[in-house]
Design a protein around this motif. Structure first.
Motif: not given
Lengths: 364, 127
Positions: A297, A299, A302, A347-348, A350, B41-42, B62
């Motif tokens: 996801v 966000r 990012y 993402v964090r 990664e 969702v994740f 998440e």
């Protein structure tokens, strides 16, 4: 400072809504589940309390001239019953907000030659802006901030027309996109606009604050909060003021933000001259859709990188699209980055495979 | 609303549970936690063979609206990961104590269990 309460606050509490602060208001973020609310709007119909949106009533001989000189689109040729989308820019062409401007029909009992709807928490600032410019330009118009005397409810989804038609005497069959009419909804005089922020057919209803519950409860369908409002608007690539552009934190002009269609350079407005240059020279960065190929996801904040790890920008808005089942987001990227190009979203820490894409993410 | 808090589990105050059986523990998040998060969702989990430490974060759950770190109730080596969650993260919402479990670990130190909350203590916390 105490948060501003919408007129339906008690109703939301009784419905078990989860509440959140947004633009200085305490608003429902979720009633049942974001996914259920989102799906209701895509497949059937949902209702939103959007009373946190600003409402400025501009009246008088120069109401049109004043408003037209403060928004990027030409609103001088709007007829009563018409509305359009515009940005509000400063003299550098930087977007302060985006808005829908309408010319309400003459039979609406609220005195408003023009109704300007800025975003949550911007009402006082925009009212001041209108008043300051009116005075500086010596125009004859009154500007009233009606945000806390008018309720606003959005009814959105493919079944919205049938539901509303059962509760109103307004002729919905004649009402095109960005048109407004006045009618009685559940016995309450209402400005009915064929507008919305979801990509679905729908209506935004503006009516007296004290009657908030009467209309809200008559439109009996899925209650929806700001969570679903965000996922729905993001699937359409619609901007969120203060997040996808912000005059302080992320100053952007309408061309960068992908709303150049709302700029009419034949109209005289604050910021026009700066934007004319931009129109000629082009922009260095553009807001792009980003779709994750890998699971994850994207966000806000990012980093977005090229396939070989060069930083290109960052996500301004992101979510997991309930309709597509994939992570989607928006990011300002160098203009030379085209569509359907492979990129990565960190993402964090990664790197996740993603690609640039046109918006809307959904065919609507 | 009242949330299911099974009596046979031990809990962390950050809303994870551990079901201990013969030197190993299955770990997940409570019904209260999934409700707070909303639609999951994740899920990002460690791989088999990795070590987790009691009180340290070992992954992420998440939802549409939030990212939440998840903390290990106990220390140990990961022996199983719930692979179903890759395609069906919503299992965490639908069955947080069942098919929505996260990982299994071989316990390093069973005495760590004494530091966890009983079902009654956890019920008091979320009341």
């Amino acid at each position: 400072m105490a948060l501003r309460q919408p007129p339906l606050a008690e109703s939301h509490e009784a419905s078990g809504a989860t509440l959140t602060e947004f633009g200085g208001w305490e608003m429902p973020v979720e009633f049942d589940s974001i996914r259920a609310e989102h799906e209701a709007v895509r497949e059937s119909v949902g209702r939103f309390d959007v009373s946190h949106m600003g409402q400025l009533a501009v009246t008088g001989p120069d109401a049109g001239r004043l408003t037209n000189r403060l928004v990027t689109n030409d609103v001088s040729d709007l007829d009563p019953g018409e509305a359009n989308y515009a940005a509000i820019t400063d003299d550098r062409g930087v977007m302060l907000d985006d808005t829908v401007v309408s010319r309400p029909p003459a039979d609406w009992s609220v005195e408003a030659d023009y109704l300007v709807v800025p975003n949550a928490g911007h009402d006082a600032e925009m009212a001041d802006r209108w008043v300051d410019h009116r005075d500086a330009w010596e125009l004859d118009a009154t500007v009233e901030n009606r945000t806390e005397s008018l309720a606003m409810v959005a009814l959105q989804g493919p079944d919205s027309r049938d539901l509303l038609a059962a509760e109103t005497d307004a002729d919905l069959g004649e009402l095109g996109r960005f048109e407004t009419t006045v009618g009685s909804v559940a016995g309450v005089e209402t400005l009915v606009s064929r507008t919305g922020y979801t990509g679905e057919p729908g209506y935004e209803l503006i009516y007296p604050w004290d009657e908030a519950e009467t209309v809200w409860s008559a439109l009996d369908c899925q209650r929806c909060g700001l969570g679903a409002r965000d996922t729905l608007r993001l699937e359409m690539g619609f901007l969120l003021s203060g997040q996808d552009f912000d005059p302080e934190d992320n100053p952007r002009n309408p061309y960068e933000a992908g709303v150049g269609f709302a700029v009419d350079l034949d109209s005289e407005f604050v910021g026009r001259d700066a934007l004319e240059g931009v129109d000629v020279e082009g922009v260095e960065e553009k807001l792009r859709g980003i779709e994750l190929v890998d699971r994850g996801v994207p966000r806000e904040g990012y980093p977005v990188e090229s396939a070989d790890g060069e930083r290109l920008g960052e996500i301004t808005s992101g979510t997991m699209s309930p309709t597509l089942g994939r992570g989607i987001g928006l990011a300002y990227l160098p203009s030379e980055v085209g569509l359907d190009e492979p990129v990565r979203v960190s993402v964090r820490g990664e790197p996740k495979k993603a690609r640039t894409t046109a918006t809307p993410f959904l065919d609507r | 609303m009242s949330f299911d808090v099974p009596d046979d589990l031990r809990y962390l105050d950050s809303h994870e549970w551990a079901r201990v059986d013969d030197g190993s523990a299955r770990i997940g998040i409570s019904e209260f936690a999934q409700d707070e998060l909303g639609d999951v969702v994740f899920v990002d989990l460690p791989a088999e063979g990795e070590e987790v430490a009691a009180g340290e974060d070992f992954g992420v759950v998440e939802s549409i609206k939030a990212v939440s770190d998840i903390y290990a109730p106990v220390s140990g080596t990961v022996t199983a990961v719930n692979d179903d969650l890759a395609d069906r993260p919503e299992l965490v919402n639908e069955a947080p104590y069942g098919d929505g479990w996260l990982i299994e670990v071989d316990l390093d130190d069973e005495s760590e269990l004494d530091d966890l909350l009983s079902a009654d203590e956890y019920r008091d916390q979320i009341a």
